[in-house]
Design a protein around this motif. Structure first.
Motif, PDB file in Angstrom:
ATOM      1  N   SER A   1      61.739  -1.019  41.581  1.00  0.00           N
ATOM      2  CA  SER A   1      60.550  -1.643  42.140  1.00  0.00           C
ATOM      3  C   SER A   1      60.698  -1.749  43.642  1.00  0.00           C
ATOM      4  CB  SER A   1      60.351  -3.046  41.537  1.00  0.00           C
ATOM      5  OG  SER A   1      59.299  -3.718  42.203  1.00  0.00           O
ATOM      6  N   PRO A   2      59.597  -1.542  44.375  1.00  0.00           N
ATOM      7  CA  PRO A   2      59.674  -1.683  45.836  1.00  0.00           C
ATOM      8  C   PRO A   2      59.512  -3.120  46.306  1.00  0.00           C
ATOM      9  CG  PRO A   2      57.544  -0.801  45.185  1.00  0.00           C
ATOM     10  CD  PRO A   2      58.318  -0.987  43.930  1.00  0.00           C
ATOM     11  N   ALA A   3      59.356  -4.059  45.385  1.00  0.00           N
ATOM     12  CA  ALA A   3      59.162  -5.455  45.770  1.00  0.00           C
ATOM     13  C   ALA A   3      59.717  -6.345  44.656  1.00  0.00           C
ATOM     14  CB  ALA A   3      57.675  -5.741  45.994  1.00  0.00           C
ATOM     15  N   PRO A   4      60.045  -7.617  44.986  1.00  0.00           N
ATOM     16  CA  PRO A   4      60.766  -8.449  44.016  1.00  0.00           C
ATOM     17  C   PRO A   4      59.946  -8.984  42.862  1.00  0.00           C
ATOM     18  CG  PRO A   4      60.399  -9.652  46.062  1.00  0.00           C
ATOM     19  CD  PRO A   4      59.954  -8.254  46.306  1.00  0.00           C
ATOM     20  N   THR A   5      58.642  -9.124  43.031  1.00  0.00           N
ATOM     21  CA  THR A   5      57.828  -9.680  41.953  1.00  0.00           C
ATOM     22  C   THR A   5      57.031  -8.558  41.308  1.00  0.00           C
ATOM     23  OG1 THR A   5      57.641 -11.787  43.112  1.00  0.00           O
ATOM     24  CG2 THR A   5      56.060 -11.367  41.349  1.00  0.00           C
ATOM     25  N   VAL A   6      57.118  -8.479  39.986  1.00  0.00           N
ATOM     26  CA  VAL A   6      56.436  -7.411  39.253  1.00  0.00           C
ATOM     27  C   VAL A   6      55.495  -8.036  38.233  1.00  0.00           C
ATOM     28  CG1 VAL A   6      56.720  -5.351  37.823  1.00  0.00           C
ATOM     29  CG2 VAL A   6      58.462  -5.929  39.522  1.00  0.00           C
ATOM     30  N   LEU A   7      54.246  -7.675  38.295  1.00  0.00           N
ATOM     31  CA  LEU A   7      53.263  -8.143  37.323  1.00  0.00           C
ATOM     32  C   LEU A   7      52.739  -6.960  36.515  1.00  0.00           C
ATOM     33  CD1 LEU A   7      51.068 -10.591  39.464  1.00  0.00           C
ATOM     34  CD2 LEU A   7      52.974 -11.163  37.957  1.00  0.00           C
ATOM     35  N   ASP A   8      52.375  -7.249  35.297  1.00  0.00           N
ATOM     36  CA  ASP A   8      51.765  -6.241  34.427  1.00  0.00           C
ATOM     37  C   ASP A   8      50.322  -6.053  34.851  1.00  0.00           C
ATOM     38  OD1 ASP A   8      51.397  -6.052  30.753  1.00  0.00           O
ATOM     39  OD2 ASP A   8      50.675  -4.765  32.363  1.00  0.00           O
ATOM     40  N   GLY A   9      49.985  -4.851  35.336  1.00  0.00           N
ATOM     41  CA  GLY A   9      48.621  -4.590  35.770  1.00  0.00           C
ATOM     42  C   GLY A   9      47.718  -4.136  34.639  1.00  0.00           C
ATOM     43  N   GLY A  10      48.343  -3.774  33.521  1.00  0.00           N
ATOM     44  CA  GLY A  10      47.547  -3.323  32.380  1.00  0.00           C
ATOM     45  C   GLY A  10      47.847  -1.883  32.053  1.00  0.00           C
ATOM     46  N   GLY A  11      47.047  -1.333  31.160  1.00  0.00           N
ATOM     47  CA  GLY A  11      47.277   0.048  30.792  1.00  0.00           C
ATOM     48  C   GLY A  11      46.357   0.483  29.681  1.00  0.00           C
ATOM     49  N   GLU A  12      46.562   1.704  29.262  1.00  0.00           N
ATOM     50  CA  GLU A  12      45.790   2.262  28.169  1.00  0.00           C
ATOM     51  C   GLU A  12      46.753   2.866  27.167  1.00  0.00           C
ATOM     52  OE1 GLU A  12      42.855   5.109  29.303  1.00  0.00           O
ATOM     53  OE2 GLU A  12      42.119   5.384  27.265  1.00  0.00           O
ATOM     54  N   TRP A  13      46.573   2.483  25.900  1.00  0.00           N
ATOM     55  CA  TRP A  13      47.419   2.989  24.817  1.00  0.00           C
ATOM     56  C   TRP A  13      46.558   3.743  23.817  1.00  0.00           C
ATOM     57  CZ3 TRP A  13      47.999  -1.729  27.069  1.00  0.00           C
ATOM     58  CH2 TRP A  13      49.276  -2.081  27.530  1.00  0.00           C
ATOM     59  N   GLY A  14      47.023   4.891  23.386  1.00  0.00           N
ATOM     60  CA  GLY A  14      46.381   5.633  22.307  1.00  0.00           C
ATOM     61  C   GLY A  14      47.328   5.689  21.130  1.00  0.00           C
ATOM     62  N   PHE A  15      46.833   5.273  19.972  1.00  0.00           N
ATOM     63  CA  PHE A  15      47.680   5.219  18.768  1.00  0.00           C
ATOM     64  C   PHE A  15      47.322   6.404  17.900  1.00  0.00           C
ATOM     65  CE2 PHE A  15      49.086   1.326  20.306  1.00  0.00           C
ATOM     66  CZ  PHE A  15      47.999   0.532  20.650  1.00  0.00           C
ATOM     67  N   ILE A  16      48.312   7.252  17.645  1.00  0.00           N
ATOM     68  CA  ILE A  16      48.052   8.534  16.999  1.00  0.00           C
ATOM     69  C   ILE A  16      48.467   8.529  15.539  1.00  0.00           C
ATOM     70  CG2 ILE A  16      48.617  11.012  17.131  1.00  0.00           C
ATOM     71  CD1 ILE A  16      49.088  10.422  20.209  1.00  0.00           C
ATOM     72  N   ARG A  17      49.630   7.953  15.245  1.00  0.00           N
ATOM     73  CA  ARG A  17      50.112   7.876  13.868  1.00  0.00           C
ATOM     74  C   ARG A  17      50.729   6.511  13.641  1.00  0.00           C
ATOM     75  NH1 ARG A  17      51.126  13.002  15.444  1.00  0.00           N
ATOM     76  NH2 ARG A  17      50.422  14.645  14.043  1.00  0.00           N
ATOM     77  N   PRO A  18      50.686   6.032  12.369  1.00  0.00           N
ATOM     78  CA  PRO A  18      51.321   4.735  12.103  1.00  0.00           C
ATOM     79  C   PRO A  18      52.832   4.822  12.300  1.00  0.00           C
ATOM     80  CG  PRO A  18      49.942   5.441  10.254  1.00  0.00           C
ATOM     81  CD  PRO A  18      50.052   6.595  11.187  1.00  0.00           C
ATOM     82  N   VAL A  19      53.407   3.696  12.636  1.00  0.00           N
ATOM     83  CA  VAL A  19      54.861   3.568  12.686  1.00  0.00           C
ATOM     84  C   VAL A  19      55.246   2.586  11.602  1.00  0.00           C
ATOM     85  CG1 VAL A  19      56.826   2.795  14.078  1.00  0.00           C
ATOM     86  CG2 VAL A  19      54.953   4.063  15.153  1.00  0.00           C
ATOM     87  N   ARG A  20      56.233   2.931  10.797  1.00  0.00           N
ATOM     88  CA  ARG A  20      56.594   2.099   9.652  1.00  0.00           C
ATOM     89  C   ARG A  20      58.068   1.735   9.689  1.00  0.00           C
ATOM     90  NH1 ARG A  20      52.971   6.002   7.170  1.00  0.00           N
ATOM     91  NH2 ARG A  20      51.006   4.917   6.843  1.00  0.00           N
ATOM     92  N   ALA A  21      58.384   0.681   8.968  1.00  0.00           N
ATOM     93  CA  ALA A  21      59.780   0.274   8.848  1.00  0.00           C
ATOM     94  C   ALA A  21      60.594   1.460   8.332  1.00  0.00           C
ATOM     95  CB  ALA A  21      59.891  -0.907   7.885  1.00  0.00           C
ATOM     96  N   GLY A  22      61.737   1.693   8.958  1.00  0.00           N
ATOM     97  CA  GLY A  22      62.574   2.830   8.588  1.00  0.00           C
ATOM     98  C   GLY A  22      62.375   4.038   9.491  1.00  0.00           C
ATOM     99  N   ASP A  23      61.255   4.076  10.198  1.00  0.00           N
ATOM    100  CA  ASP A  23      61.056   5.167  11.158  1.00  0.00           C
ATOM    101  C   ASP A  23      62.056   5.021  12.301  1.00  0.00           C
ATOM    102  OD1 ASP A  23      57.399   5.570  11.094  1.00  0.00           O
ATOM    103  OD2 ASP A  23      58.990   6.295   9.759  1.00  0.00           O
TER     104      ASP A  23
END
Lengths: 159, 145
Positions: A89-111
């Motif tokens: 990071s170029p600065a000491p304080t980092v905030l989450d600015g957000g984002g975009e997530w695309g979910f393509i396949r389920p993730v299951r226990a054991g994966d």
């Protein structure tokens, strides 16, 4: 500044914005991550999820597909736990600015999943917080069958 | 968890049932432990104040998780959340009730699937939207049922 992530201490490393920009396009890869039932339940409890798909051992979506499903948003946090390199990071304080997530396949226990992270862009401008940096990364999650399960484009705000 | 929601049941402009959450400092710690996000802004008051904040703040991804819950509760077990996009426009502090809301902005059929587009947001107790975003869900049709 060290931080406990997973079983390892990972640093938040301060770098100049020029040095950070030299990492644009660089791809880092996480270790393999087993999706465990206990971790799914822990995450579901932490966020107050009401969906039994993520807490009931006998449920799965779609029905009769087998083990417990991980909520899609569980992937939001996996990169914190398994980030393979110091977070720069170029600065000491980092905030989450957000984002975009695309979910393509389920993730299951054991994966077993892993993710790659690529720095896409670093920009800066003056804000009410002073000189502020916007760091955009792309994350791609893949399962043990080599299938892409999710993609994300995320922005952190540093000041 | 609601019963299944069908594509035919929705009109553009329909509201998504609101989800209200009141994250506590304990929940922030639980989320940190569940995700590995131990950034001190979310549990160390002195660190947060040195960073110019009024106190520890709710994780942005926890708020995104609340929005995901709202969507999943709304669409039921046969629906699928395909995409979520959020911008964090403001901070939220633990101990305050925050309200997740949304509205249908579009419907379309593509590639054999029925898609519903939504605007989504998180509001603080003052009614200010600290998170703004969009989401895409896939719904079954009554003929699928």
């Amino acid at each position: 500044m060290p931080g406990l992530i997973g079983d390892a201490m990972v640093e938040l490393r301060f770098v100049s914005v020029d040095e950070l920009r030299r990492s644009i396009g660089k791809i880092s890869t996480s270790p393999p991550i087993e999706i465990e039932k206990g971790a799914i339940k822990k995450f579901a409890r932490a966020v107050g999820a009401s969906v039994t798909l993520h807490t009931d051992d006998d449920r799965a979506w779609p029905a009769d597909y087998g083990p417990m499903n991980a909520p899609e948003d569980m992937l939001f946090g996996i990169e914190f736990t398994y980030t393979p390199e110091p977070v720069e990071s170029p600065a000491p304080t980092v905030l989450d600015g957000g984002g975009e997530w695309g979910f393509i396949r389920p993730v299951r226990a054991g994966d077993v999943v892993f993710f790659t992270r690529k720095l896409l862009e670093v920009s800066e401008r003056q804000t009410s917080m002073g000189k502020t940096y916007f760091v955009t990364t792309e994350i791609v999650w893949t399962n043990q069958r080599g299938e892409t399960v999710a993609k994300a484009r995320l922005t952190d705000i540093s000041y | 968890m609601s019963s299944s929601l069908f594509f035919e049941d929705l009109n553009v402009g329909a509201d998504i049932p609101a989800l209200i959450r009141c994250p506590t400092t304990q929940q922030l710690v639980m989320f940190g432990a569940a995700t590995g996000d131990y950034y001190p802004l979310h549990y160390d008051k002195d660190f947060a104040e040195r960073a110019g904040l009024p106190g520890v703040i709710v994780q942005g991804r926890l708020k995104a998780s609340f929005l995901m819950q709202m969507l999943r509760d709304w669409i039921g077990e046969q629906g699928i959340v395909k995409r979520i996009a959020v911008q964090h426009r403001g901070i939220d502090l633990p101990g305050n009730a925050i309200t997740c809301g949304g509205r249908v902005t579009g419907k379309n059929f593509s590639g054999g699937e029925y898609y519903v587009e939504c605007d989504i947001w998180v509001e603080n107790p003052k009614g200010e939207r600290t998170v703004k975003g969009t989401a895409t869900v896939i719904l079954p049709t009554r003929s699928d049922a």
